[in-house]
Write an enzyme that holds these catalytic residues in place. Structure first.
Site, PDB file in Angstrom:
ATOM      1  N   TYR A 155      -0.363 -10.171   0.655  1.00  0.00           N
ATOM      2  CA  TYR A 155       0.303  -9.174   1.742  1.00  0.00           C
ATOM      3  C   TYR A 155       0.274  -9.720   2.953  1.00  0.00           C
ATOM      4  O   TYR A 155      -0.571  -9.989   3.697  1.00  0.00           O
ATOM      5  CB  TYR A 155       0.314  -8.177   1.532  1.00  0.00           C
ATOM      6  CG  TYR A 155      -0.711  -7.579   1.936  1.00  0.00           C
ATOM      7  CD1 TYR A 155      -0.921  -6.866   3.234  1.00  0.00           C
ATOM      8  CD2 TYR A 155      -2.019  -6.848   1.096  1.00  0.00           C
ATOM      9  CE1 TYR A 155      -2.688  -6.530   3.814  1.00  0.00           C
ATOM     10  CE2 TYR A 155      -3.327  -6.292   1.481  1.00  0.00           C
ATOM     11  CZ  TYR A 155      -3.094  -6.206   3.429  1.00  0.00           C
ATOM     12  OH  TYR A 155      -4.287  -5.628   3.184  1.00  0.00           O
ATOM     13  N   HIS A 199      -7.851  -8.318  -2.069  1.00  0.00           N
ATOM     14  CA  HIS A 199      -8.809  -7.460  -1.568  1.00  0.00           C
ATOM     15  C   HIS A 199      -8.828  -5.990  -2.861  1.00  0.00           C
ATOM     16  O   HIS A 199      -7.447  -5.259  -2.563  1.00  0.00           O
ATOM     17  CB  HIS A 199      -9.197  -8.078  -0.461  1.00  0.00           C
ATOM     18  CG  HIS A 199      -8.448  -7.440  -0.285  1.00  0.00           C
ATOM     19  ND1 HIS A 199      -7.279  -7.615   0.579  1.00  0.00           N
ATOM     20  CD2 HIS A 199      -7.955  -6.051   1.026  1.00  0.00           C
ATOM     21  CE1 HIS A 199      -6.784  -7.269   2.161  1.00  0.00           C
ATOM     22  NE2 HIS A 199      -7.140  -5.705   1.697  1.00  0.00           N
ATOM     23  N   TYR A 211       0.945  -1.185   0.040  1.00  0.00           N
ATOM     24  CA  TYR A 211      -0.226   0.167  -0.129  1.00  0.00           C
ATOM     25  C   TYR A 211       0.943   1.114  -0.251  1.00  0.00           C
ATOM     26  O   TYR A 211       1.614   1.133   0.209  1.00  0.00           O
ATOM     27  CB  TYR A 211      -0.884   0.149   1.610  1.00  0.00           C
ATOM     28  CG  TYR A 211      -2.154  -1.555   1.360  1.00  0.00           C
ATOM     29  CD1 TYR A 211      -3.487  -0.413   0.977  1.00  0.00           C
ATOM     30  CD2 TYR A 211      -1.355  -2.281   1.841  1.00  0.00           C
ATOM     31  CE1 TYR A 211      -4.366  -1.769   0.851  1.00  0.00           C
ATOM     32  CE2 TYR A 211      -3.246  -2.724   1.477  1.00  0.00           C
ATOM     33  CZ  TYR A 211      -4.554  -2.128   1.643  1.00  0.00           C
ATOM     34  OH  TYR A 211      -5.612  -3.369   1.022  1.00  0.00           O
ATOM     35  N   ARG A 262      -2.937 -12.169   4.212  1.00  0.00           N
ATOM     36  CA  ARG A 262      -4.615 -11.419   3.518  1.00  0.00           C
ATOM     37  C   ARG A 262      -4.648 -12.044   2.080  1.00  0.00           C
ATOM     38  O   ARG A 262      -3.347 -11.247   1.048  1.00  0.00           O
ATOM     39  CB  ARG A 262      -4.707  -9.735   3.416  1.00  0.00           C
ATOM     40  CG  ARG A 262      -4.647  -8.856   4.891  1.00  0.00           C
ATOM     41  CD  ARG A 262      -5.646  -9.381   5.614  1.00  0.00           C
ATOM     42  NE  ARG A 262      -7.354 -10.066   4.999  1.00  0.00           N
ATOM     43  CZ  ARG A 262      -7.951  -9.340   4.773  1.00  0.00           C
ATOM     44  NH1 ARG A 262      -7.644  -7.936   4.963  1.00  0.00           N
ATOM     45  NH2 ARG A 262      -9.442  -8.932   4.283  1.00  0.00           N
ATOM     46  N   HIS A 293     -10.894  -2.451  -1.074  1.00  0.00           N
ATOM     47  CA  HIS A 293     -11.882  -1.965   0.393  1.00  0.00           C
ATOM     48  C   HIS A 293     -12.249  -1.144  -0.982  1.00  0.00           C
ATOM     49  O   HIS A 293     -12.119  -0.355  -2.085  1.00  0.00           O
ATOM     50  CB  HIS A 293     -10.761  -0.440   0.695  1.00  0.00           C
ATOM     51  CG  HIS A 293      -9.840  -1.483   1.777  1.00  0.00           C
ATOM     52  ND1 HIS A 293     -10.168  -2.138   2.841  1.00  0.00           N
ATOM     53  CD2 HIS A 293      -9.113  -2.349   1.605  1.00  0.00           C
ATOM     54  CE1 HIS A 293      -9.413  -2.459   3.043  1.00  0.00           C
ATOM     55  NE2 HIS A 293      -8.548  -3.020   1.997  1.00  0.00           N
TER      56      HIS A 293
END
Lengths: 191, 249
Positions: B154, B167, B115, B164, B169
């Site tokens: 990640y 995905h 991110y 995770r 959000h």
């Protein structure tokens, strides 16, 4: 009874990186800067250890000072906004110390479907890592004692916890801290 | 100034509330998800009736969104690395009605699972051509469409060897405070589903499946991008109040 219809999409946490997608530069301003009578509502979001939550997002929604919403589902019909530029909606991420701050004006009282009157209030959503769904609370005003005493939502909260929903006056506005868990935990609603 | 507190016809204010589907959302108290242990409230939630503040909500319109905001691959001089994808679907309510003109906000990791955020220290590269945020408004049929790259999985330290599943959000407003929803869209066939306490915090296995997009060859564009479709369903209104309201007329 008719079928329930389409099944609802479940919630998931905003996670730790909501700051990439959700904050807006003008998000904290429910009314434009410099609006006469505007004040700040600010506070700290803390966790079960009393530690500040630096990665939360606060959103607020409220009526205008006349108790009106610029929204087609308000059955009282359209009304001219009482305050130019009034948005009704505020959004502020918490900073490194868990602090948030919005700038707004006081909402008016609202008629309630049960025939009563709701005291001036803001609905609040709190999003954060660790919360798999938003939690919802309300901000009431400390100098509305009579209105608060008649408010049907406050009346449904156990008396010893009602003060967690009432802001505290301070210079320039009001303070409203949000304790997510544990000691003097804020009242959260099932909306 | 005195507020006008009168209902429209001089009678009682009629306000249909919103449905309260049981067993759909994850319980706040989900200790397998470690962060919830410090942050999820301990006390039971207090039921909130749906009055004016709850059945209205912010209608955030086109002043917040430009057409370019829905393409996450064209923000910089170069193209981001990764698998280019189209993600499209409809926002509906549980009555099957489309939710038009509503703001959809997304954010995500890059193709390497990183991110663009100061807290993310996963040792995977940032992509100078990818920020990871997008917005759009649904059209008159409730449709949204984003162009982006497929995010990577990640690690996240929730437990030993915690990863995770990939995905995106999603944040949705609907048209009422009651309809506000933040969730995550997953990709089909991810081998990490069974290990992920966030995905598995949803008690009903069928409800979990509703967060997984569908690969769609018809949306896939030749020589350009893979297509995924995903519909989002927000709670709809209760009909019972309308029915009662008709009795006395």
């Amino acid at each position: 009874m008719s079928a329930q219809g389409l099944p609802v999409t479940p919630s998931q946490t905003v996670g730790p990186y909501l700051a990439i997608g959700l904050p807006w530069e003008d998000g904290p301003f429910v009314v434009p800067e410099g609006t006469p009578g505007a004040f700040a509502i600010s506070g700290v979001v803390t966790d079960g250890d009393g530690a500040p939550v630096p990665d939360a997002l606060i959103e607020t929604w409220q009526a205008d000072p006349d108790g009106r919403f610029a929204h087609p589902d308000d059955p009282r019909g359209p009304a001219a906004p009482a305050v130019p530029g009034f948005r009704g909606f505020g959004r502020c991420p918490t900073d490194g110390q868990g602090r948030y701050r919005i700038v707004t004006v006081r909402p008016g009282p609202l008629p309630d479907p049960g025939g009563g009157t709701e005291a001036p209030h803001l609905d609040v959503s709190v999003f954060a890592r660790g919360l798999l769904n938003r939690v919802v609370t309300r901000i009431y005003f400390p100098d509305e004692e009579a209105a608060n005493a008649a408010d049907p939502v406050l009346a449904a909260v156990e008396p010893g916890r009602r003060d967690t929903l009432v802001a505290v006056a301070e210079p320039g506005g009001f303070r409203f801290d949000i304790r997510l868990r544990g000691d003097r935990e804020t009242v959260f609603f099932d909306v | 100034m005195t507020a006008d507190l009168r209902p429209p016809a001089g009678g009682r204010l009629i306000l249909p509330g919103y449905q309260r589907p049981a067993g759909v959302h994850p319980p706040l108290d989900s200790p397998e998800y470690r962060s919830s242990r410090q942050r999820a409230p301990l006390r039971p939630l207090v039921p909130l009736p749906h009055a004016l503040t709850e059945v209205t909500g912010p209608l955030l319109g086109s002043e917040r969104v430009t057409p370019a905001d829905s393409d996450l691959t064209t923000r910089h001089a170069g193209e981001p690395l990764g698998e280019r994808i189209i993600v499209t679907g409809r926002v509906l309510d549980s009555g099957g009605r489309p939710v038009p003109d509503t703001l959809v906000e997304i954010w995500q990791a890059n193709a390497a699972g990183r991110y663009r955020h100061q807290v993310d220290d996963h040792p995977a590269p940032l992509d100078p051509n990818f920020d990871g945020a997008g917005r759009c408004l649904t059209d008159s049929l409730g449709r949204f469409r984003f162009v982006t790259i497929k995010p990577g999985a990640y690690p996240w330290r929730n437990h030993l060897n915690a990863w995770r599943p990939a995905h995106i959000h999603f944040s949705l407003f609907g048209r009422a405070f009651t309809q506000r929803l933040v969730t995550q869209m997953y990709f089909p066939g991810d081998p990490l589903f069974r290990y992920d306490p966030i995905f598995n915090s949803i008690p009903d296995a069928k409800a979990r499946q509703r967060l997984i997009a569908t690969f769609d060859m018809d949306l896939t564009e030749p020589e350009w991008a893979l297509g995924y479709s995903w519909d989002i369903v927000l709670r709809g209104r209760e009909a019972t109040v309308f029915e009662n309201a008709g009795e006395g007329r």
